[in-house]
Design a protein around this motif. Structure first.
Motif, mmCIF file in Angstrom:
data_model
loop_
_atom_site.group_PDB
_atom_site.id
_atom_site.type_symbol
_atom_site.label_atom_id
_atom_site.label_comp_id
_atom_site.label_asym_id
_atom_site.label_seq_id
_atom_site.Cartn_x
_atom_site.Cartn_y
_atom_site.Cartn_z
ATOM 1 N N ASP A 163 39.243 4.585 -21.009
ATOM 2 C CA ASP A 163 40.805 4.933 -21.681
ATOM 3 C C ASP A 163 41.832 3.821 -21.475
ATOM 4 O OD1 ASP A 163 42.721 6.167 -23.167
ATOM 5 O OD2 ASP A 163 43.278 7.145 -21.182
ATOM 6 N N PHE A 164 41.645 3.243 -20.045
ATOM 7 C CA PHE A 164 42.808 2.246 -19.843
ATOM 8 C C PHE A 164 42.254 0.921 -20.676
ATOM 9 C CE2 PHE A 164 42.741 4.476 -15.833
ATOM 10 C CZ PHE A 164 44.201 4.607 -15.606
ATOM 11 N N ALA A 165 40.975 0.637 -20.957
ATOM 12 C CA ALA A 165 40.866 -0.534 -21.699
ATOM 13 C C ALA A 165 41.075 -0.195 -23.139
ATOM 14 C CB ALA A 165 39.286 -0.745 -21.584
ATOM 15 N N LEU A 166 40.865 0.723 -23.644
ATOM 16 C CA LEU A 166 41.129 0.963 -25.264
ATOM 17 C C LEU A 166 42.468 1.229 -25.344
ATOM 18 C CD1 LEU A 166 38.346 3.612 -25.741
ATOM 19 C CD2 LEU A 166 38.223 1.074 -26.443
ATOM 20 N N PHE A 167 43.313 1.775 -24.601
ATOM 21 C CA PHE A 167 44.605 1.953 -24.660
ATOM 22 C C PHE A 167 45.121 0.529 -24.629
ATOM 23 C CE2 PHE A 167 48.986 2.414 -23.046
ATOM 24 C CZ PHE A 167 49.652 3.446 -24.136
ATOM 25 N N GLY A 168 44.758 -0.316 -23.551
ATOM 26 C CA GLY A 168 45.418 -1.529 -23.198
ATOM 27 C C GLY A 168 45.187 -2.405 -24.023
ATOM 28 N N LEU A 169 43.749 -2.616 -24.936
ATOM 29 C CA LEU A 169 43.825 -3.264 -26.131
ATOM 30 C C LEU A 169 44.409 -2.864 -27.140
ATOM 31 C CD1 LEU A 169 39.855 -3.482 -25.754
ATOM 32 C CD2 LEU A 169 41.244 -5.412 -25.769
ATOM 33 N N GLY A 170 44.865 -1.634 -27.475
ATOM 34 C CA GLY A 170 45.735 -1.387 -28.249
ATOM 35 C C GLY A 170 47.063 -1.864 -28.271
ATOM 36 N N ILE A 171 47.568 -2.040 -27.204
ATOM 37 C CA ILE A 171 48.872 -2.438 -26.771
ATOM 38 C C ILE A 171 48.781 -4.041 -27.227
ATOM 39 C CG2 ILE A 171 50.371 -3.098 -24.891
ATOM 40 C CD1 ILE A 171 49.956 -0.814 -23.395
ATOM 41 N N GLU A 172 47.791 -4.788 -26.640
ATOM 42 C CA GLU A 172 47.438 -6.117 -26.893
ATOM 43 C C GLU A 172 47.886 -6.473 -28.514
ATOM 44 O OE1 GLU A 172 44.242 -7.719 -25.115
ATOM 45 O OE2 GLU A 172 44.850 -7.203 -22.955
ATOM 46 N N GLU A 173 47.014 -5.539 -29.059
ATOM 47 C CA GLU A 173 47.021 -5.682 -30.589
ATOM 48 C C GLU A 173 48.341 -5.551 -31.188
ATOM 49 O OE1 GLU A 173 43.427 -4.102 -33.616
ATOM 50 O OE2 GLU A 173 44.873 -2.516 -32.769
#
Length: 271
Positions: free
Chosen positions: A255-265
């Motif tokens: 979840d950390f990775a997917l959420f973090g990638l959403g922020i980066e996006e």
């Protein structure tokens, strides 16, 4: 392909699963406390109020804490009727004073019978405060039953306000139950990174379902972790099943990775 995605996501977990993540996230609210019950109460409340801008969510949670004299558990257990008047001013989006007072009533009822909020998520449904020994989480992959039982229990008090039901989701509503799954991640996951609390031990990290909102859904689809067209409870199960291929014991760490990638996006970073 799977190995490449796993390596990519593992690197993103390491990037975001660290204390610097806390300050600007709603998880910062339960991190204001050390008492287990305070962490549970404000963790649940912060997760429930987690829609909209994170700055606003954090601000409203701190306002709520102030209204409870900075000690949520003590206020909930020991308040007198006149003390509730100050809470009539609290509102966050569609969450209003009616909802606030019912949450307080439920928490008071529950903590009069149980030491931890973890019991509320464990079968059999602890209606009427009938605590049973050796309660365990539902079988792996059947966590939806645990969330359904929790919702039934949460709204088991007499004359509960029907409007408040919209703030506690369930799989039967075809919801992803993002807020409940996020709260469970906070309470259950155990590592040495200092973000999640790991204060519950009868629910295992392997049992958890990945919190799924529109941002995580979009990233997961880009990585081909989701094929289902809809975004609902079954989609959350599909995503979690894929994440278990990467780490069967702790799939929700991603979840950390997917959420973090959403922020980066949102920042315009491509992946």
């Amino acid at each position: 392909m799977i190995e490449n995605v796993k390596a990519f996501l593992d690197a993103k977990v390491a990037q975001y699963n660290q204390p610097g993540f806390i300050e600007n996230d709603p998880i910062s609210i339960p991190h204001l406390f050390t008492r287990k019950q305070d962490i549970e109460i404000m963790g649940f409340w912060a997760a429930t109020l987690s829609w909209g801008q994170r700055v606003t969510i954090i601000k409203k949670c701190k306002e709520l804490i102030t209204l409870m004299d900075g000690a949520p558990y003590d206020f909930i257990i020991n308040h007198q009727e006149p003390d509730l008047k100050r809470l009539l001013s609290f509102k966050h989006r569609t969450f209003n004073d009616i909802d606030t007072l019912y949450f307080i009533a439920f928490f008071r009822y529950h903590y009069e019978h149980f030491e931890s909020l973890e019991d509320a998520f464990l079968p059999p449904n602890p209606l009427k405060g009938e605590q049973e020994a050796n309660q365990k989480a539902p079988p792996l992959g059947d966590w939806g039953a645990g969330l359904e039982a929790f919702r039934s229990y949460f709204f088991s008090l007499p004359d509960f306000p029907h409007r408040t039901k919209k703030h506690v989701s369930s799989p039967s509503q075809k919801s992803t139950c993002k807020r409940l799954n996020m709260f469970l991640r906070w309470m259950v996951r155990q590592d040495n990174c200092g973000v999640d609390f790991g204060i519950w031990n009868r629910i295992k990290p392997a049992d958890l379902i990945c919190p799924l909102d529109l941002h995580v859904d979009r990233v997961a689809r880009k990585l081909l972790l989701i094929t289902r067209k809809q975004t609902d409870w079954q989609t959350a199960l599909e995503l979690t099943a894929r994440l278990r291929e990467f780490d069967p014991a702790d799939p929700v760490k991603y979840d950390f990775a997917l959420f973090g990638l959403g922020i980066e996006e949102r920042w315009g970073v491509q992946f």
